[in-house]
Design a protein around this motif. Sequence first.
Motif, short mmCIF file in Angstrom:
data_model
loop_
_atom_site.label_atom_id
_atom_site.label_comp_id
_atom_site.label_asym_id
_atom_site.label_seq_id
_atom_site.Cartn_x
_atom_site.Cartn_y
_atom_site.Cartn_z
N UNK A 86 0.86 -1.19 0.00
CA UNK A 86 0.00 0.00 0.00
C UNK A 86 0.89 1.23 0.00
N UNK A 87 0.50 2.26 -0.76
CA UNK A 87 1.31 3.48 -0.74
C UNK A 87 1.09 4.22 0.57
N UNK A 88 2.16 4.78 1.13
CA UNK A 88 2.03 5.64 2.31
C UNK A 88 3.12 6.70 2.23
N UNK A 89 2.71 7.95 2.11
CA UNK A 89 3.66 9.06 1.87
C UNK A 89 4.60 8.68 0.73
N UNK A 90 5.91 8.74 0.98
CA UNK A 90 6.85 8.47 -0.12
C UNK A 90 7.22 6.99 -0.24
N UNK A 91 6.52 6.13 0.53
CA UNK A 91 6.90 4.71 0.56
C UNK A 91 5.80 3.81 0.02
N UNK A 92 6.22 2.59 -0.31
CA UNK A 92 5.30 1.52 -0.66
C UNK A 92 5.47 0.50 0.47
N UNK A 93 4.45 0.37 1.33
CA UNK A 93 4.59 -0.50 2.50
C UNK A 93 4.01 -1.88 2.22
#
Length: 301
Positions: A86-93
């Motif tokens: 899932x995308x979260x801010x600048x990351x893909x978690x």
Amino acid sequence: MEVGGELAPVTVREALSWIAGTLGAAGIDSGEAEAGWMLWRLTGLSPVQLRLRGDQEIPAQDLLQLQSWVAGRRRRVPLQHLMGTAPFLEWELEVSPDVLVPRPETEVLALRAREWLRKSPSGPGPGTLQALDIGTGSGCLAIAMASVPGVAVRAIDASEPALRVARSNARRLGFEGIGFLHRDVFSLGESDFSGLDLIVSNPPYIPTAEIEGLDPEVRDHDPRMALDGGGDGLEFYRFLALRARRWLKASGGMFLEFGDGQAPELCRLFVAAGWGEISTEKDLSGRERILIVHPTVACRS
Ligand code: GLN
């Protein structure tokens, strides 16, 4: 998309419209956005680029992947679970059924927390700021705080499987310094923490009786323990209002996500427990979503 068991050649435009139409027919409102997301994931092309290359043919292998995602979505499995991220801010978690899928409203909380830490008087200089994330799930808020230089982050969760996902996210993204602890918030005593600068939490806040009425993606796929906030949804806030003040420095703050319509009762609760400087912030859809409280009323001279 399927002709006599064989995959017919399909263009980007045809695929987008097939996905949006199929998801729409399954009662999913966000079909168009999800179609763009699926194609982006396979091709790396943005929605605008996809529109410009509508005539491009999709390779057979990608078509099979799209068909499998669409079949999963028709069963109302969240796209984040199908993709595993899932995308979260600048990351893909990384996500799994053991953690709440990070939401855009929690990004607002993460951004506010980050801003507060950056502006905080004791950081980002040599003095380390101490931050705690309660109920970390995928680790999204802990990682956001750890991305601010000079911040030491601890994160707790009552679920060991959730902590495995959080640890794996932190490691992969280079935040090995986060201290993850297996703890149930209700087991925490007044002396478990002290001298914290910031506490953040996205606790479970859905009233138990409302869970059955949630979208199937949430009701059947997010962990119940990450959703269920007890009879009125406020069980966690009641505990934190009574317990967490002692964990914070006088200059500290606590940022909590909450649900629709809960702001007035939460303000009453935290005022009654002696907290100061209580305010709320809205999420991207204009709903009150973040509660910000401080352990004392600031003494301004
Ligand atoms: N934001 C989630 C939802 O709307 C709820 C998460 C929570 O309870 N913290 O489904």
